[in-house]
Structures are given as C-alpha cells and as structure tokens.
Scaffold this active site. Structure first.
Site, PDB file in Angstrom:
ATOM      1  N   ARG A  51       0.793  -1.227   0.000  1.00 45.82           N
ATOM      2  CA  ARG A  51       0.000   0.000   0.000  1.00 45.82           C
ATOM      3  C   ARG A  51       0.822   1.272   0.000  1.00 45.82           C
ATOM      4  O   ARG A  51       0.601   2.173  -0.808  1.00 45.82           O
ATOM      5  CB  ARG A  51      -0.915   0.066   1.247  1.00 45.82           C
ATOM      6  CG  ARG A  51      -2.196  -0.674   1.132  1.00 45.82           C
ATOM      7  CD  ARG A  51      -2.562  -1.216   2.490  1.00 45.82           C
ATOM      8  NE  ARG A  51      -1.588  -2.244   2.813  1.00 45.82           N
ATOM      9  CZ  ARG A  51      -1.717  -3.520   2.441  1.00 45.82           C
ATOM     10  NH1 ARG A  51      -2.791  -3.909   1.855  1.00 45.82           N
ATOM     11  NH2 ARG A  51      -0.770  -4.404   2.693  1.00 45.82           N
ATOM     12  N   THR A  52       1.753   1.369   0.949  1.00 50.22           N
ATOM     13  CA  THR A  52       2.416   2.658   1.126  1.00 50.22           C
ATOM     14  C   THR A  52       3.244   3.010  -0.106  1.00 50.22           C
ATOM     15  O   THR A  52       3.158   4.122  -0.632  1.00 50.22           O
ATOM     16  CB  THR A  52       3.287   2.631   2.397  1.00 50.22           C
ATOM     17  OG1 THR A  52       2.519   2.064   3.449  1.00 50.22           O
ATOM     18  CG2 THR A  52       3.729   4.027   2.788  1.00 50.22           C
ATOM     19  N   LYS A  81      26.120  -2.968   0.101  1.00 56.56           N
ATOM     20  CA  LYS A  81      27.595  -2.993   0.068  1.00 56.56           C
ATOM     21  C   LYS A  81      28.159  -2.252   1.276  1.00 56.56           C
ATOM     22  O   LYS A  81      29.352  -2.005   1.346  1.00 56.56           O
ATOM     23  CB  LYS A  81      28.100  -2.313  -1.202  1.00 56.56           C
ATOM     24  CG  LYS A  81      27.572  -2.887  -2.494  1.00 56.56           C
ATOM     25  CD  LYS A  81      28.181  -2.111  -3.667  1.00 56.56           C
ATOM     26  CE  LYS A  81      27.283  -2.119  -4.871  1.00 56.56           C
ATOM     27  NZ  LYS A  81      27.734  -1.146  -5.891  1.00 56.56           N
ATOM     28  N   ARG A 102      10.950   4.209   3.529  1.00 59.27           N
ATOM     29  CA  ARG A 102      10.601   3.243   4.593  1.00 59.27           C
ATOM     30  C   ARG A 102      11.885   2.531   4.962  1.00 59.27           C
ATOM     31  O   ARG A 102      12.640   2.086   4.084  1.00 59.27           O
ATOM     32  CB  ARG A 102       9.561   2.251   4.110  1.00 59.27           C
ATOM     33  CG  ARG A 102       9.372   1.098   5.091  1.00 59.27           C
ATOM     34  CD  ARG A 102       8.209   0.223   4.729  1.00 59.27           C
ATOM     35  NE  ARG A 102       6.952   0.887   5.026  1.00 59.27           N
ATOM     36  CZ  ARG A 102       5.766   0.291   4.952  1.00 59.27           C
ATOM     37  NH1 ARG A 102       5.675  -0.979   4.594  1.00 59.27           N
ATOM     38  NH2 ARG A 102       4.666   0.961   5.240  1.00 59.27           N
ATOM     39  N   HIS A 130       4.653   5.566  11.818  1.00 59.42           N
ATOM     40  CA  HIS A 130       4.155   5.435  10.445  1.00 59.42           C
ATOM     41  C   HIS A 130       3.144   6.576  10.267  1.00 59.42           C
ATOM     42  O   HIS A 130       1.927   6.357  10.210  1.00 59.42           O
ATOM     43  CB  HIS A 130       3.495   4.058  10.287  1.00 59.42           C
ATOM     44  CG  HIS A 130       3.213   3.655   8.873  1.00 59.42           C
ATOM     45  ND1 HIS A 130       3.368   4.494   7.787  1.00 59.42           N
ATOM     46  CD2 HIS A 130       2.754   2.475   8.360  1.00 59.42           C
ATOM     47  CE1 HIS A 130       3.036   3.842   6.680  1.00 59.42           C
ATOM     48  NE2 HIS A 130       2.665   2.622   7.008  1.00 59.42           N
TER      49      HIS A 130
HETATM   50  N1  ASP Z   1       1.554  -1.941   6.886  1.00 63.53           N
HETATM   51  C1  ASP Z   1       1.656  -1.427   8.232  1.00 63.53           C
HETATM   52  C2  ASP Z   1       3.112  -1.095   8.533  1.00 63.53           C
HETATM   53  O1  ASP Z   1       3.938  -1.184   7.637  1.00 63.53           O
HETATM   54  C3  ASP Z   1       1.083  -2.390   9.224  1.00 63.53           C
HETATM   55  C4  ASP Z   1       1.638  -3.800   9.160  1.00 63.53           C
HETATM   56  O2  ASP Z   1       2.530  -4.076   8.355  1.00 63.53           O
HETATM   57  O3  ASP Z   1       1.148  -4.615   9.931  1.00 63.53           O
HETATM   58  O4  ASP Z   1       3.402  -0.734   9.638  1.00 63.53           O
HETATM   59  N1   CP Z   2      -0.482  -0.172   5.765  1.00 64.33           N
HETATM   60  C1   CP Z   2       0.739  -0.322   5.200  1.00 64.33           C
HETATM   61  O1   CP Z   2       1.703   0.397   5.501  1.00 64.33           O
HETATM   62  O2   CP Z   2       0.788  -1.279   4.233  1.00 64.33           O
HETATM   63  P1   CP Z   2       2.090  -1.747   3.463  1.00 64.33           P
HETATM   64  O3   CP Z   2       3.041  -2.298   4.515  1.00 64.33           O
HETATM   65  O4   CP Z   2       1.628  -2.761   2.477  1.00 64.33           O
HETATM   66  O5   CP Z   2       2.707  -0.531   2.829  1.00 64.33           O
END
Ligand code: ASP
Ligand code: CP
Length: 300
Positions: A51-52, A81, A102, A130
């Site tokens: 998603r993100t 590396k 991320r 987050h």
């Molecule tokens: N997608 C969210 C996160 O990256 C929640 C999860 O992964 O459970 O923090």
């Molecule tokens: N909710 C969320 O962060 O989803 P992803 O880890 O898939 O990005």
C-alpha cells in the site's frame, strides 16, 4: 513544514487544512494533475510494502510528477555494500526533489532529515512511527464520524511492535476527551512510554482483557497484525479475532479499521459489512499522500 517525519508535527489547524485539501483532491482531481510537474521523487523502501509504496507512486504520477524507485533498497541498493543511510540520502537529494523512505531503523527518518536538503517523508520507520498511515486513518475517521473530540477508540492486536498505533495515538492526542481501550495478548501490550504519553496528553487509557471490556458504543475498533518480522521466538496466534459475530456485538455506528495487511486477526466474513472500512482506508491513503506531496512540493 520541510520534512514529514512524525505525527507530532500536526495540530488541529494543519490537520484540518491537510484533510480539506485531500477532500478537494478527491472531488477535483484534474485541478491537481500538474501540481508536481517538473518534480522527481525518490521512493526508497528498505522494507516490504504494498500500500504505502504503490499509493505514494500512484500519488506522484497522478500529480504529474515523476519518480525513481528501488523496490527492495535493502538488497538492491548500495546499502547492501555497506553504504550508510546518510551517504545514500546525500546522493538521492542530487537526483530528486523529495525522498519517500521506509526503513527498518526507528530513527531512520530523523537521521535522513539531519543531512537532507530536500523533504524526507517517513513511510514507516522500524517499530517507531508510520505517520502517513495515521493520517489516512484519521481522514477515514473524519469521513465517517465528522469529528474527533470525545472519540472512544479501541486498539487491538500488536500494540508493542506495531508502528501505526504510536502515530495514531499522537494524532488523536491533539483532540479533547479521547478514550483509548487497549486489548491485546500480554506479550503484545502497549509499551509504558505510550501509556505515559497518553497520561501527559490527558487521554483516558483503559486496559481490557476481553472484548466485553470494550464498550458497545465504541466509535472505532482499530485492529493490527502481529509483527512477526520484528521479534525472535513464537508468542502464538492472535487471540482476539474480529468476525461478523464479534462485530455485531458493537453498535451500528462502530467502524472497523486496520492498516493492513491483515492476517488472522480479522476474518473475511466481515469484508462486506458496511462498518468494515479497511479497504476504503487504503484508497484514502493515496489521496492523503497526494495532499502531503502537494503541500510539500506542489505548485498550489
Ligand atoms: N503496513 C503497516 C506497517 O507497515 C502495518 C503492518 O505491516 O502490519 O506498519
Ligand atoms: N499499511 C501499510 O503500511 O501497508 P504496506 O506495509 O503494504 O505498505
């Protein structure tokens, strides 16, 4: 606001502004289709994401921007590396106008921001924060409740290693008369630092032992996945599973949220229930991220 690294950067005013902008983007997308024209955004994910990452990428493209990205920066970038995060950021800022990142380290976005001369956007930092997730959670709550003051919110699942909950608590703490009910297995209890944060910020905190300790008229049930990738050992499966029967025990006005991905904690029999908003939440994420990018980088 130059960087966007913590939910604590928000107050009532700038949160309202961001959500009003999000609403306008949803209603008039063509008005914003050139907001990022001429801009290039780096998308660096050192941890997995559906998603993100993809909603940020879609947001950049929908705003008329371009992007450069690594799908798996941990192994596919020169971090593998031994290149430091700060050196990586110093390089990327020469190639792009903002960096969405991320990373597995809690302090990664602060470290990145300490050397960056382009905006850093925290897309998830270890088990720390987050913040863009919390923004889309709040946007979804605003859409369905219309207000934040006085809300009763139940947080469930992995309250210890999850990063969505800390950011959500920080955003909720901006408002008055918030009550948080927490229900999790003992191994995944909310860390003391967040209980202290709630005390300091005048939020009411109620530790629950079963679903029946959560009031029937709770406004939001916010469930989360056990973050198995963040600890050694096995603490077993989720005990508090929300299925249709459990959801139906709550008020008709109770909404069910989850940052996703879900595993065993919400069963699929609730998917078509009008109170289950987690798929809507994920779509809202793209629009909220468009608003964040437009604010940080856009011609407005
Ligand atoms: N997608 C969210 C996160 O990256 C929640 C999860 O992964 O459970 O923090
Ligand atoms: N909710 C969320 O962060 O989803 P992803 O880890 O898939 O990005």
């Amino acid at each position: 606001m130059k960087h966007f690294i913590s939910a604590d950067q928000f107050n009532r005013e700038n949160l309202d502004e961001l959500f009003d902008l999000t609403q306008d983007i949803v209603a008039n997308p063509s008005k914003y289709s050139k907001s990022l024209e001429g801009k290039i955004v780096s998308v660096m994910f050192f941890e997995p994401s559906t998603r993100t990452r993809l909603s940020f990428e879609s947001a950049i493209l929908r705003l008329g921007g371009k992007l450069i990205a690594t799908e798996n920066a941990k192994t596919a970038s020169s971090a593998s590396k031994g290149e430091s995060l700060t050196d990586t950021i110093r390089i990327l800022q020469g190639y792009s106008d903002a960096i969405v990142m991320r990373h597995f380290d809690v302090d990664s976005s602060k470290v990145a921001a300490s050397v960056a001369n382009v905006p850093i956007i925290n897309a998830g930092a270890g088990s720390g924060e987050h913040p863009t997730q919390a923004l889309l959670d709040m946007y979804t709550i605003r859409e369905s409740k219309g207000h934040f003051d006085g809300l009763k919110v139940a947080i469930l699942g992995d309250l210890k290693y999850g990063r969505a909950i800390p950011s959500l608590l920080k955003l909720l703490s901006i408002y008055d008369n918030i009550t948080i009910y927490a229900l999790s297995k003992e191994a995944f209890s909310l860390p003391e630092e967040y209980i202290e944060l709630m005390n300091k910020r005048n939020m009411k905190y109620v530790k629950c032992n079963s679903f029946s300790d959560i009031p029937k008229d709770v406004d939001v049930l916010y469930h989360t996945r056990i973050q198995r990738e963040r600890f050694e050992g096995d603490f077993g499966k989720e005990e508090f599973i929300i299925n249709e029967e459990v959801l139906n025990n709550f008020s008709e006005n109770t909404i069910l949220l989850h940052p996703l991905p879900r595993t065993e904690e919400i069963s699929s029999d609730v998917d078509n229930n009008k109170r289950a908003l987690f798929f809507k939440q994920a779509v809202n994420g793209m629009y909220v991220r468009m608003a964040i990018l437009a604010k940080l980088l856009g011609k407005m």
